[in-house]
Design a protein around this motif. Structure first.
Motif, PDB file in Angstrom:
ATOM      1  N   ASP A 119      25.148   7.264   2.613  1.00  0.00           N
ATOM      2  CA  ASP A 119      24.932   7.537   4.035  1.00  0.00           C
ATOM      3  C   ASP A 119      25.649   8.819   4.423  1.00  0.00           C
ATOM      4  OD1 ASP A 119      23.355   5.315   4.425  1.00  0.00           O
ATOM      5  OD2 ASP A 119      25.035   4.022   4.943  1.00  0.00           O
ATOM      6  N   ALA A 120      25.094   9.939   3.964  1.00  0.00           N
ATOM      7  CA  ALA A 120      25.710  11.233   4.246  1.00  0.00           C
ATOM      8  C   ALA A 120      24.627  12.281   4.422  1.00  0.00           C
ATOM      9  CB  ALA A 120      26.658  11.626   3.115  1.00  0.00           C
ATOM     10  N   LEU A 121      24.942  13.286   5.228  1.00  0.00           N
ATOM     11  CA  LEU A 121      24.065  14.426   5.433  1.00  0.00           C
ATOM     12  C   LEU A 121      24.543  15.588   4.574  1.00  0.00           C
ATOM     13  CD1 LEU A 121      23.938  14.217   9.318  1.00  0.00           C
ATOM     14  CD2 LEU A 121      21.960  13.857   7.829  1.00  0.00           C
ATOM     15  N   VAL A 122      23.592  16.324   4.013  1.00  0.00           N
ATOM     16  CA  VAL A 122      23.911  17.474   3.168  1.00  0.00           C
ATOM     17  C   VAL A 122      23.262  18.715   3.770  1.00  0.00           C
ATOM     18  CG1 VAL A 122      23.744  18.498   0.881  1.00  0.00           C
ATOM     19  CG2 VAL A 122      24.014  16.014   1.122  1.00  0.00           C
ATOM     20  N   ALA A 123      24.033  19.796   3.916  1.00  0.00           N
ATOM     21  CA  ALA A 123      23.486  21.059   4.431  1.00  0.00           C
ATOM     22  C   ALA A 123      22.519  21.630   3.396  1.00  0.00           C
ATOM     23  CB  ALA A 123      24.614  22.038   4.711  1.00  0.00           C
ATOM     24  N   CYS A 124      21.243  21.727   3.780  1.00  0.00           N
ATOM     25  CA  CYS A 124      20.211  22.194   2.849  1.00  0.00           C
ATOM     26  C   CYS A 124      19.730  23.603   3.149  1.00  0.00           C
ATOM     27  CB  CYS A 124      19.013  21.243   2.874  1.00  0.00           C
ATOM     28  SG  CYS A 124      19.394  19.602   2.255  1.00  0.00           S
ATOM     29  N   ALA A 125      19.776  24.005   4.398  1.00  0.00           N
ATOM     30  CA  ALA A 125      19.338  25.349   4.777  1.00  0.00           C
ATOM     31  C   ALA A 125      20.091  25.773   6.019  1.00  0.00           C
ATOM     32  CB  ALA A 125      17.836  25.368   5.028  1.00  0.00           C
ATOM     33  N   VAL A 126      20.647  26.966   5.985  1.00  0.00           N
ATOM     34  CA  VAL A 126      21.439  27.461   7.109  1.00  0.00           C
ATOM     35  C   VAL A 126      21.144  28.941   7.315  1.00  0.00           C
ATOM     36  CG1 VAL A 126      23.751  27.870   8.018  1.00  0.00           C
ATOM     37  CG2 VAL A 126      23.292  25.806   6.706  1.00  0.00           C
ATOM     38  N   LYS A 127      21.005  29.333   8.556  1.00  0.00           N
ATOM     39  CA  LYS A 127      20.881  30.745   8.908  1.00  0.00           C
ATOM     40  C   LYS A 127      22.041  31.086   9.832  1.00  0.00           C
ATOM     41  CE  LYS A 127      17.901  34.115  11.282  1.00  0.00           C
ATOM     42  NZ  LYS A 127      17.939  35.140  10.214  1.00  0.00           N
ATOM     43  N   GLY A 128      22.905  31.988   9.388  1.00  0.00           N
ATOM     44  CA  GLY A 128      24.029  32.392  10.215  1.00  0.00           C
ATOM     45  C   GLY A 128      25.372  32.007   9.638  1.00  0.00           C
ATOM     46  N   ILE A 129      25.465  30.795   9.072  1.00  0.00           N
ATOM     47  CA  ILE A 129      26.721  30.356   8.451  1.00  0.00           C
ATOM     48  C   ILE A 129      26.365  29.730   7.109  1.00  0.00           C
ATOM     49  CG2 ILE A 129      28.842  29.013   8.690  1.00  0.00           C
ATOM     50  CD1 ILE A 129      28.537  29.039  11.629  1.00  0.00           C
ATOM     51  N   GLU A 130      26.055  30.583   6.138  1.00  0.00           N
ATOM     52  CA  GLU A 130      25.574  30.117   4.850  1.00  0.00           C
ATOM     53  C   GLU A 130      26.617  29.333   4.055  1.00  0.00           C
ATOM     54  OE1 GLU A 130      24.911  32.971   6.223  1.00  0.00           O
ATOM     55  OE2 GLU A 130      22.738  32.814   6.404  1.00  0.00           O
ATOM     56  N   GLU A 131      27.899  29.423   4.471  1.00  0.00           N
ATOM     57  CA  GLU A 131      28.938  28.699   3.744  1.00  0.00           C
ATOM     58  C   GLU A 131      28.697  27.194   3.734  1.00  0.00           C
ATOM     59  OE1 GLU A 131      31.248  32.143   5.712  1.00  0.00           O
ATOM     60  OE2 GLU A 131      29.410  31.000   6.005  1.00  0.00           O
ATOM     61  N   GLU A 132      27.991  26.699   4.764  1.00  0.00           N
ATOM     62  CA  GLU A 132      27.730  25.262   4.799  1.00  0.00           C
ATOM     63  C   GLU A 132      26.952  24.827   3.571  1.00  0.00           C
ATOM     64  OE1 GLU A 132      27.266  23.136   8.789  1.00  0.00           O
ATOM     65  OE2 GLU A 132      26.234  25.044   9.114  1.00  0.00           O
ATOM     66  N   VAL A 133      26.026  25.678   3.122  1.00  0.00           N
ATOM     67  CA  VAL A 133      25.258  25.371   1.916  1.00  0.00           C
ATOM     68  C   VAL A 133      26.077  25.711   0.682  1.00  0.00           C
ATOM     69  CG1 VAL A 133      23.202  25.934   0.576  1.00  0.00           C
ATOM     70  CG2 VAL A 133      23.041  25.702   3.053  1.00  0.00           C
ATOM     71  N   ASP A 134      26.744  26.887   0.707  1.00  0.00           N
ATOM     72  CA  ASP A 134      27.517  27.315  -0.449  1.00  0.00           C
ATOM     73  C   ASP A 134      28.592  26.308  -0.819  1.00  0.00           C
ATOM     74  OD1 ASP A 134      26.008  29.585  -0.505  1.00  0.00           O
ATOM     75  OD2 ASP A 134      27.456  30.828   0.575  1.00  0.00           O
ATOM     76  N   ASP A 148      22.663  32.070  17.264  1.00  0.00           N
ATOM     77  CA  ASP A 148      23.340  32.749  16.163  1.00  0.00           C
ATOM     78  C   ASP A 148      23.384  31.929  14.886  1.00  0.00           C
ATOM     79  OD1 ASP A 148      24.270  35.053  17.823  1.00  0.00           O
ATOM     80  OD2 ASP A 148      25.369  33.450  18.863  1.00  0.00           O
ATOM     81  N   ASN A 149      23.148  30.650  15.007  1.00  0.00           N
ATOM     82  CA  ASN A 149      23.222  29.769  13.841  1.00  0.00           C
ATOM     83  C   ASN A 149      22.166  28.676  13.955  1.00  0.00           C
ATOM     84  OD1 ASN A 149      24.857  26.862  13.071  1.00  0.00           O
ATOM     85  ND2 ASN A 149      24.554  28.367  11.449  1.00  0.00           N
ATOM     86  N   VAL A 150      21.456  28.435  12.858  1.00  0.00           N
ATOM     87  CA  VAL A 150      20.493  27.335  12.790  1.00  0.00           C
ATOM     88  C   VAL A 150      20.726  26.626  11.467  1.00  0.00           C
ATOM     89  CG1 VAL A 150      18.086  26.630  12.988  1.00  0.00           C
ATOM     90  CG2 VAL A 150      18.816  28.812  13.966  1.00  0.00           C
ATOM     91  N   ALA A 151      20.736  25.305  11.485  1.00  0.00           N
ATOM     92  CA  ALA A 151      21.009  24.561  10.262  1.00  0.00           C
ATOM     93  C   ALA A 151      20.139  23.308  10.176  1.00  0.00           C
ATOM     94  CB  ALA A 151      22.477  24.166  10.184  1.00  0.00           C
ATOM     95  N   VAL A 152      19.736  23.001   8.949  1.00  0.00           N
ATOM     96  CA  VAL A 152      19.050  21.749   8.659  1.00  0.00           C
ATOM     97  C   VAL A 152      19.896  20.978   7.660  1.00  0.00           C
ATOM     98  CG1 VAL A 152      17.056  20.666   7.563  1.00  0.00           C
ATOM     99  CG2 VAL A 152      16.729  22.603   9.112  1.00  0.00           C
TER     100      VAL A 152
END
Length: 226
Positions: A60-75, A47-51
């Protein structure tokens, strides 16, 4: 003879092979990630895939660049420090991680819990010794991810990491070429301006020089001033 497990894995890899090969040749990073997430979602039935990729600012941090299912991570421009949360732990330890029931895990991104994600599987995106980021999938129902699921997602991540690295280099080169073209246009405009300015400046000087020469000639010939 191949086992059922290896056969399933091979079928899944063949299903995504064309994508990464195409990405290595011409897809932009945004095109690559969008198509990659669609393929993974369909093949794994999640239901959710994220990069999430390492931040460009050197932190030293990760940033949500592409998400399918929970787009708020990018927004919401979600940033996850290494060693923190599900994705941060995967990037730090450089190994796959499964959480079968996130309700009993206090490390997770609260957005995942808000949207009802129950189970997660994540793997690191690696190129040689460099961690580019994390690829993870989730389901809104409890799911026990199989070893084949883990092997498949890691194999996809390994291929995707190369494609992502290639796409980033391509975009960097394209931006550099664009910067060079802008600089060249500015230099041409500057040269044209200087040429025009020199012409305009020379014109009255030339007229004055000619007038001076006429006066001097008249003076030498003894002609009266007129």
């Amino acid at each position: 003879f191949p086992t059922r497990r290896s056969s399933d894995l091979m079928e899944r890899l063949l299903a995504i092979q064309g994508l990464t090969e195409a990405a290595l040749s011409h897809l932009t990073l945004s095109d690559l990630l969008r198509t990659l997430l669609d393929k993974i979602s369909d093949i794994l039935g999640v239901d959710n895939v994220a990069v999430l990729l390492m931040a460009d600012d050197g932190s030293d941090a990760l940033v949500a660049c592409a998400v399918k299912g929970i787009e708020e991570e990018v927004d919401r421009s979600v940033r996850i420090p290494l060693d923190h949360g599900f994705a941060g732990r995967i990037a730090s330890e450089r190994r796959p991680l499964i959480v079968e029931d996130i309700q009993h895990d206090d490390m997770l991104n609260p957005i995942l819990k808000e949207r009802g994600i129950q189970s997660l599987l994540g793997v690191p995106l690696l190129v040689a010794d460099d961690v580019l980021g994390v690829l993870h999938v989730g389901t809104i129902r409890h799911r026990r991810f199989s070893p084949t699921d883990v092997e498949f997602l890691q194999a996809v991540a390994d291929r995707a990491a190369l494609a992502i690295d290639h796409a980033r280099l391509f975009e960097t080169a394209r931006t550099a070429r664009a910067d060079v073209e802008v600089a060249e246009r500015m230099l041409r405009a500057q040269d044209e301006f200087l040429a025009l300015a020199a012409h305009e400046l020379k014109t009255p000087l030339t007229s004055a020089r000619l007038a001076t020469q006429v006066l001097l000639r008249r003076y030498a010939e003894g002609a009266p001033d007129a």
